[in-house]
Structures are given as C-alpha cells and as structure tokens.
Enzyme design. Sequence first.
Site: not given
Length: 122
Positions: A15, A100
């Site tokens: 990202h 994550e």
Amino acid sequence: MSHEPAELTLLLVRHGETDWNAQRRWQGQRDVALNETGRQQAHLLRDRLRTNYLTGTPYLPGPPTHFFSSPLSRARETADILSGAFSHPVPLTEIPDLRERSFGKWEGMTMEEVHAVHGKDA
C-alpha cells in the site's frame, strides 16, 4: 493432447504511505488510511502499470484478471486506484489473512515510545 498450465504473473504491491508510516509508527492491523502522498504513490504506480501493459513489457504480459487486497482501507484504496489503470473491470477480493501482522500494544507507537514504555530490550 497436452494441457500445459497457463502462465501466471503475480505482482505484489504494498500500500501507499499513511501518516503513521511517515511518523514511523507501528501500524500493524490498525486501519490507518492512506495520506495524500500515499494516494499520489498509488496513482503513479497505476500510470506506470498502464504504460507498461500498453507497451507489452515481459513482466506484465497481459491485463490483470483479479486483484486481492487486505480489508484494511490503505490496502483496499491502493488496489482501487491501481484497478483504474485498465479499461475493463477487474474483480477485487478482500482476504483478511493479507492484513499486516498485529503488533499489539505497540501499534500507534514509535520505536522511541516503545523503548520508553517497555525498555530498550523490547
């Protein structure tokens, strides 16, 4: 009759930047949105993908058939921006396991703050 598997190209994209990235804070699974720099990064990559696809570079031999993303907004928004590189709709599937890793109590803290709270051995 031979049935060779179709060639598959997998592109992995992280990202774009968030405010916490810029502040060097542990983000983990907190849903921190892209900042303006992160959106610009995603748009630059979108444009590069479009150019490379149109010119037929070897690492992007054909249009994408699918996008996969973490459900976190920073990853989802990055994928949404990238999908704009192509004239055809590309399905996007959110996969929770792509998030994550969790950093627990460290999330939102800088390393200096972690050391101040938990000591230098943390």
